[in-house]
Design a protein around this motif. Structure first.
Motif, PDB file in Angstrom:
ATOM      1  N   ILE A 164       0.835  -1.205   0.000  1.00 18.29           N
ATOM      2  CA  ILE A 164       0.000   0.000   0.000  1.00 18.29           C
ATOM      3  C   ILE A 164       0.870   1.255   0.000  1.00 18.29           C
ATOM      4  O   ILE A 164       0.578   2.228  -0.697  1.00 18.29           O
ATOM      5  N   GLU A 165       1.957   1.232   0.763  1.00 20.43           N
ATOM      6  CA  GLU A 165       2.860   2.386   0.852  1.00 20.43           C
ATOM      7  C   GLU A 165       3.780   2.507  -0.366  1.00 20.43           C
ATOM      8  O   GLU A 165       4.528   3.466  -0.466  1.00 20.43           O
ATOM      9  N   ARG A 166       3.715   1.514  -1.244  1.00 18.75           N
ATOM     10  CA  ARG A 166       4.580   1.443  -2.429  1.00 18.75           C
ATOM     11  C   ARG A 166       6.052   1.452  -2.017  1.00 18.75           C
ATOM     12  O   ARG A 166       6.905   2.009  -2.692  1.00 18.75           O
ATOM     13  N   ASP A 167       6.323   0.788  -0.898  1.00 19.35           N
ATOM     14  CA  ASP A 167       7.678   0.629  -0.390  1.00 19.35           C
ATOM     15  C   ASP A 167       8.242  -0.655  -1.003  1.00 19.35           C
ATOM     16  O   ASP A 167       8.267  -1.718  -0.378  1.00 19.35           O
ATOM     17  N   ILE A 168       8.652  -0.534  -2.242  1.00 20.81           N
ATOM     18  CA  ILE A 168       9.083  -1.699  -3.017  1.00 20.81           C
ATOM     19  C   ILE A 168      10.342  -2.323  -2.428  1.00 20.81           C
ATOM     20  O   ILE A 168      10.488  -3.541  -2.409  1.00 20.81           O
ATOM     21  N   GLU A 169      11.224  -1.504  -1.899  1.00 19.93           N
ATOM     22  CA  GLU A 169      12.463  -2.026  -1.317  1.00 19.93           C
ATOM     23  C   GLU A 169      12.173  -2.921  -0.105  1.00 19.93           C
ATOM     24  O   GLU A 169      12.720  -4.012   0.006  1.00 19.93           O
ATOM     25  N   ARG A 204       6.545  -4.745 -12.211  1.00 16.55           N
ATOM     26  CA  ARG A 204       5.149  -4.306 -12.309  1.00 16.55           C
ATOM     27  C   ARG A 204       4.843  -3.245 -11.254  1.00 16.55           C
ATOM     28  O   ARG A 204       4.229  -2.220 -11.536  1.00 16.55           O
ATOM     29  N   LEU A 205       5.283  -3.486 -10.029  1.00 14.09           N
ATOM     30  CA  LEU A 205       5.022  -2.535  -8.944  1.00 14.09           C
ATOM     31  C   LEU A 205       5.747  -1.214  -9.188  1.00 14.09           C
ATOM     32  O   LEU A 205       5.167  -0.143  -8.983  1.00 14.09           O
ATOM     33  N   ALA A 206       6.997  -1.281  -9.618  1.00 16.99           N
ATOM     34  CA  ALA A 206       7.781  -0.061  -9.868  1.00 16.99           C
ATOM     35  C   ALA A 206       7.202   0.761 -11.014  1.00 16.99           C
ATOM     36  O   ALA A 206       7.266   1.992 -10.994  1.00 16.99           O
ATOM     37  N   SER A 207       6.611   0.097 -12.002  1.00 12.47           N
ATOM     38  CA  SER A 207       6.059   0.789 -13.167  1.00 12.47           C
ATOM     39  C   SER A 207       4.764   1.533 -12.857  1.00 12.47           C
ATOM     40  O   SER A 207       4.348   2.401 -13.614  1.00 12.47           O
ATOM     41  N   GLY A 208       4.100   1.154 -11.754  1.00 12.73           N
ATOM     42  CA  GLY A 208       2.819   1.762 -11.418  1.00 12.73           C
ATOM     43  C   GLY A 208       1.644   1.116 -12.136  1.00 12.73           C
ATOM     44  O   GLY A 208       0.512   1.564 -12.009  1.00 12.73           O
ATOM     45  N   ARG A 209       1.897   0.055 -12.912  1.00 15.22           N
ATOM     46  CA  ARG A 209       0.799  -0.644 -13.603  1.00 15.22           C
ATOM     47  C   ARG A 209      -0.138  -1.301 -12.597  1.00 15.22           C
ATOM     48  O   ARG A 209      -1.323  -1.470 -12.869  1.00 15.22           O
ATOM     49  N   THR A 210       0.413  -1.685 -11.453  1.00 17.46           N
ATOM     50  CA  THR A 210      -0.399  -2.239 -10.371  1.00 17.46           C
ATOM     51  C   THR A 210      -0.102  -1.446  -9.108  1.00 17.46           C
ATOM     52  O   THR A 210       1.044  -1.353  -8.687  1.00 17.46           O
ATOM     53  N   VAL A 248       2.004 -20.782   7.224  1.00 13.74           N
ATOM     54  CA  VAL A 248       1.014 -20.565   6.176  1.00 13.74           C
ATOM     55  C   VAL A 248      -0.059 -19.640   6.738  1.00 13.74           C
ATOM     56  O   VAL A 248      -0.667 -19.948   7.765  1.00 13.74           O
ATOM     57  N   VAL A 249      -0.249 -18.511   6.067  1.00  9.03           N
ATOM     58  CA  VAL A 249      -1.245 -17.534   6.500  1.00  9.03           C
ATOM     59  C   VAL A 249      -2.376 -17.522   5.481  1.00  9.03           C
ATOM     60  O   VAL A 249      -2.139 -17.342   4.288  1.00  9.03           O
ATOM     61  N   HIS A 250      -3.595 -17.755   5.973  1.00  6.29           N
ATOM     62  CA  HIS A 250      -4.802 -17.705   5.147  1.00  6.29           C
ATOM     63  C   HIS A 250      -5.586 -16.475   5.589  1.00  6.29           C
ATOM     64  O   HIS A 250      -5.651 -16.174   6.774  1.00  6.29           O
ATOM     65  N   GLY A 251      -6.202 -15.798   4.635  1.00  2.35           N
ATOM     66  CA  GLY A 251      -7.003 -14.651   5.011  1.00  2.35           C
ATOM     67  C   GLY A 251      -7.951 -14.243   3.908  1.00  2.35           C
ATOM     68  O   GLY A 251      -7.940 -14.804   2.809  1.00  2.35           O
ATOM     69  N   GLU A 252      -8.777 -13.276   4.254  1.00  6.20           N
ATOM     70  CA  GLU A 252      -9.685 -12.708   3.256  1.00  6.20           C
ATOM     71  C   GLU A 252      -9.877 -11.241   3.555  1.00  6.20           C
ATOM     72  O   GLU A 252      -9.670 -10.780   4.679  1.00  6.20           O
ATOM     73  N   GLY A 253     -10.242 -10.517   2.516  1.00 10.04           N
ATOM     74  CA  GLY A 253     -10.465  -9.101   2.697  1.00 10.04           C
ATOM     75  C   GLY A 253     -10.901  -8.426   1.418  1.00 10.04           C
ATOM     76  O   GLY A 253     -10.994  -9.046   0.359  1.00 10.04           O
ATOM     77  N   MET A 254     -11.154  -7.135   1.549  1.00  5.07           N
ATOM     78  CA  MET A 254     -11.539  -6.309   0.422  1.00  5.07           C
ATOM     79  C   MET A 254     -10.287  -5.578  -0.058  1.00  5.07           C
ATOM     80  O   MET A 254      -9.649  -4.863   0.710  1.00  5.07           O
ATOM     81  N   PHE A 255      -9.936  -5.800  -1.318  1.00  9.29           N
ATOM     82  CA  PHE A 255      -8.726  -5.239  -1.909  1.00  9.29           C
ATOM     83  C   PHE A 255      -9.114  -4.194  -2.947  1.00  9.29           C
ATOM     84  O   PHE A 255      -9.912  -4.482  -3.841  1.00  9.29           O
ATOM     85  N   THR A 256      -8.552  -3.012  -2.824  1.00 14.59           N
ATOM     86  CA  THR A 256      -8.760  -1.944  -3.794  1.00 14.59           C
ATOM     87  C   THR A 256      -7.435  -1.714  -4.504  1.00 14.59           C
ATOM     88  O   THR A 256      -6.426  -1.402  -3.864  1.00 14.59           O
ATOM     89  N   LEU A 257      -7.448  -1.906  -5.825  1.00 13.82           N
ATOM     90  CA  LEU A 257      -6.234  -1.790  -6.630  1.00 13.82           C
ATOM     91  C   LEU A 257      -6.492  -0.936  -7.852  1.00 13.82           C
ATOM     92  O   LEU A 257      -7.621  -0.857  -8.326  1.00 13.82           O
ATOM     93  N   MET A 258      -5.417  -0.347  -8.347  1.00 14.60           N
ATOM     94  CA  MET A 258      -5.448   0.269  -9.661  1.00 14.60           C
ATOM     95  C   MET A 258      -4.651  -0.658 -10.565  1.00 14.60           C
ATOM     96  O   MET A 258      -3.460  -0.901 -10.323  1.00 14.60           O
ATOM     97  N   LEU A 259      -5.309  -1.222 -11.572  1.00 17.43           N
ATOM     98  CA  LEU A 259      -4.654  -2.104 -12.531  1.00 17.43           C
ATOM     99  C   LEU A 259      -4.672  -1.424 -13.885  1.00 17.43           C
ATOM    100  O   LEU A 259      -5.727  -1.262 -14.492  1.00 17.43           O
ATOM    101  N   GLN A 260      -3.519  -0.995 -14.305  1.00 17.60           N
ATOM    102  CA  GLN A 260      -3.352  -0.296 -15.582  1.00 17.60           C
ATOM    103  C   GLN A 260      -4.365   0.831 -15.736  1.00 17.60           C
ATOM    104  O   GLN A 260      -5.020   0.960 -16.761  1.00 17.60           O
TER     105      GLN A 260
END
Length: 121
Positions: free
Chosen positions: A18-23, A51-57, A77-89
């Motif tokens: 979310i923070e776009r902290d790719i490193e 993909r993350l660095a390009s901003g496409r996702t 192993v972590v299982h979960g569910e949630g509501m994900f808001t993304l910008m895809l292209q």
């Protein structure tokens, strides 16, 4: 490691996305790690980072509804569910997704070796 620590690893992973902290995200993701998408697409770490660095996702918001973890010696192993808001292209997508993260302890560090996203039906 205890189960809550495994869950914290996945939460931290999502925070970095979310923070776009790719490193920081990259440091958690194993060199041989794979990301699996609901479409069936699979990406290697270099492909994902590009993909993350390009901003496409862009991960805009993640609201986790529930998470559970299971521990197996040097694997979590972590299982979960949630509501994900993304910008895809440039298109905003809001989806209710399940996820599975597989963490392995390697050289005293926990690394994400596999992350799967699955559409909820």
């Amino acid at each position: 490691m205890i189960e809550s620590s495994a869950i914290s690893l996945s939460e931290k992973k999502f925070h970095h996305l979310i923070e776009r902290d790719i490193e920081s995200f990259s440091s958690m993701f194993d060199e041989k790690g794979l990301m699996f998408y609901p479409t069936g697409k699979v990406e290697t770490k270099p492909e994902l980072l590009q993909r993350l660095a390009s901003g496409r996702t862009v991960f805009e918001k993640i609201d986790l509804a529930k998470t559970i973890a299971r521990l197996y010696e040097e694997t979590a192993v972590v299982h979960g569910e949630g509501m994900f808001t993304l910008m895809l292209q440039g298109e905003r997508i809001i989806e209710n997704l399940n996820f599975i993260d597989v963490w392995v302890k390697k050289e005293e560090e926990w690394k994400l070796v596999s992350s799967h996203f699955i559409k909820m039906v």
